[in-house]
Design an enzyme around this catalytic site. Structure first.
Site, PDB file in Angstrom:
ATOM      1  N   LYS A  40     -47.956  63.225  55.251  1.00  0.00           N
ATOM      2  CA  LYS A  40     -47.515  63.217  53.880  1.00  0.00           C
ATOM      3  C   LYS A  40     -46.515  62.087  53.632  1.00  0.00           C
ATOM      4  CE  LYS A  40     -47.028  67.714  54.867  1.00  0.00           C
ATOM      5  NZ  LYS A  40     -46.557  68.952  55.190  1.00  0.00           N
ATOM      6  N   GLU A  96     -48.616  53.500  55.798  1.00  0.00           N
ATOM      7  CA  GLU A  96     -47.853  54.454  56.600  1.00  0.00           C
ATOM      8  C   GLU A  96     -46.369  54.327  56.260  1.00  0.00           C
ATOM      9  OE1 GLU A  96     -47.393  57.047  57.965  1.00  0.00           O
ATOM     10  OE2 GLU A  96     -47.912  57.122  60.087  1.00  0.00           O
ATOM     11  N   ASP A  97     -45.635  55.411  56.454  1.00  0.00           N
ATOM     12  CA  ASP A  97     -44.202  55.358  56.151  1.00  0.00           C
ATOM     13  C   ASP A  97     -43.441  54.511  57.163  1.00  0.00           C
ATOM     14  OD1 ASP A  97     -44.571  57.216  58.219  1.00  0.00           O
ATOM     15  OD2 ASP A  97     -43.626  58.884  57.173  1.00  0.00           O
ATOM     16  N   LYS A 128     -39.662  50.288  63.321  1.00  0.00           N
ATOM     17  CA  LYS A 128     -38.660  50.381  64.400  1.00  0.00           C
ATOM     18  C   LYS A 128     -39.209  49.584  65.578  1.00  0.00           C
ATOM     19  CE  LYS A 128     -37.020  55.080  63.722  1.00  0.00           C
ATOM     20  NZ  LYS A 128     -37.005  56.437  64.310  1.00  0.00           N
TER      21      LYS A 128
HETATM   22  P1  IMP Z   1     -45.556  56.554  65.977  1.00  0.00           P
HETATM   23  O1  IMP Z   1     -46.897  57.133  66.244  1.00  0.00           O
HETATM   24  O2  IMP Z   1     -44.601  56.767  67.130  1.00  0.00           O
HETATM   25  O3  IMP Z   1     -45.556  55.126  65.506  1.00  0.00           O
HETATM   26  O4  IMP Z   1     -44.882  57.476  64.903  1.00  0.00           O
HETATM   27  C1  IMP Z   1     -45.132  57.390  63.606  1.00  0.00           C
HETATM   28  C2  IMP Z   1     -44.766  58.696  62.941  1.00  0.00           C
HETATM   29  O5  IMP Z   1     -43.577  59.299  63.511  1.00  0.00           O
HETATM   30  C3  IMP Z   1     -44.447  58.418  61.518  1.00  0.00           C
HETATM   31  O6  IMP Z   1     -45.575  58.567  60.714  1.00  0.00           O
HETATM   32  C4  IMP Z   1     -43.417  59.475  61.203  1.00  0.00           C
HETATM   33  O7  IMP Z   1     -44.062  60.648  60.786  1.00  0.00           O
HETATM   34  C5  IMP Z   1     -42.733  59.782  62.492  1.00  0.00           C
HETATM   35  N1  IMP Z   1     -41.424  59.117  62.592  1.00  0.00           N
HETATM   36  C6  IMP Z   1     -41.066  58.140  63.458  1.00  0.00           C
HETATM   37  N2  IMP Z   1     -39.790  57.772  63.263  1.00  0.00           N
HETATM   38  C7  IMP Z   1     -39.336  58.522  62.229  1.00  0.00           C
HETATM   39  C8  IMP Z   1     -38.075  58.590  61.549  1.00  0.00           C
HETATM   40  O8  IMP Z   1     -37.089  57.891  61.832  1.00  0.00           O
HETATM   41  N3  IMP Z   1     -38.010  59.488  60.529  1.00  0.00           N
HETATM   42  C9  IMP Z   1     -39.044  60.284  60.161  1.00  0.00           C
HETATM   43  N4  IMP Z   1     -40.224  60.256  60.776  1.00  0.00           N
HETATM   44  C10 IMP Z   1     -40.372  59.382  61.807  1.00  0.00           C
HETATM   45 MG    MG Z   2     -45.864  60.348  59.364  1.00  0.00          MG
END
Ligand code: IMP
Ligand code: MG
Length: 173
Positions: A40, A96-97, A128
């Site tokens: 979401k 994506e957020d 990040k």
């Molecule tokens: P990845 O698969 O590790 O790149 O993670 C991506 C997902 O982790 C994002 O879509 C977020 O839902 C969640 N996420 C990663 N860092 C944060 C943060 O600082 N705040 C909120 N959600 C995060």
């Molecule tokens: Mg997410």
């Protein structure tokens, strides 16, 4: 107790989202684009980004769950909702957020590439960079941020804070 510290104001975010929209408008001039939002967290970014793109634009949404607790992703990704349409021959922008380890978007890119889109790009509001474990980059990135947990403008902690207008660092003790 949790404490919120503003990292990016709604005004800063709006300005940056408009710039990204203009870049997409130029990159895909004269073509159609399909924005695929990851539910979401990306819903708010997608709704603002879509209105900053001056092209024939449609939306779709997918939903995934990453196993683990709210702050730590275990690395496994499960598809909860697929796209509603064929992506074949389309200009797809995955929205994506946040790009963190990159596991979610690596999985989703692989899955969507199987549909044989004409183009597949990634737009992420936040990045990040220091947390990346996968060789993936965003094509359209709003802001690079340090390794801190952020909420607001769609991003949650245990489903809360998505409705904050600003992006804030959540500091818990
Ligand atoms: P990845 O698969 O590790 O790149 O993670 C991506 C997902 O982790 C994002 O879509 C977020 O839902 C969640 N996420 C990663 N860092 C944060 C943060 O600082 N705040 C909120 N959600 C995060
Ligand atoms: Mg997410």
């Amino acid at each position: 107790m949790s404490d919120l510290k503003v990292l990016f104001t709604h005004e800063q975010i709006s300005r940056r989202v408009r710039q990204i929209g203009q870049k997409i408008t130029l990159d895909f001039a004269g073509e159609q684009v399909l924005l695929v939002g990851v539910l979401k967290g990306a819903a708010i970014f997608l709704s603002d980004l879509a209105r900053a793109i001056e092209l024939d634009t449609t939306f779709d949404f997918i939903s995934v769950s990453s196993y683990g607790n709210e702050k730590h992703n275990s690395g496994e990704v499960k598809l909860l909702k697929d796209v509603d349409q064929s992506l074949e021959g389309k200009n797809v922008i995955l929205v994506e957020d946040i790009l963190d380890t990159g596991l979610t978007l690596t999985y989703l890119k692989g899955m969507l590439m199987a549909h044989q889109p004409k183009a597949l790009r990634v737009a992420a509001l936040l990045d990040k960079v220091s947390r990346r474990t996968q060789p993936i980059q965003g094509d359209y990135v709003g802001f690079e941020i340090p390794d801190e947990f952020v909420v607001g403008y769609g991003l949650d902690f245990a489903e809360r804070y998505r409705n904050l207008a600003d992006v804030c660092v959540l500091e818990s003790d």
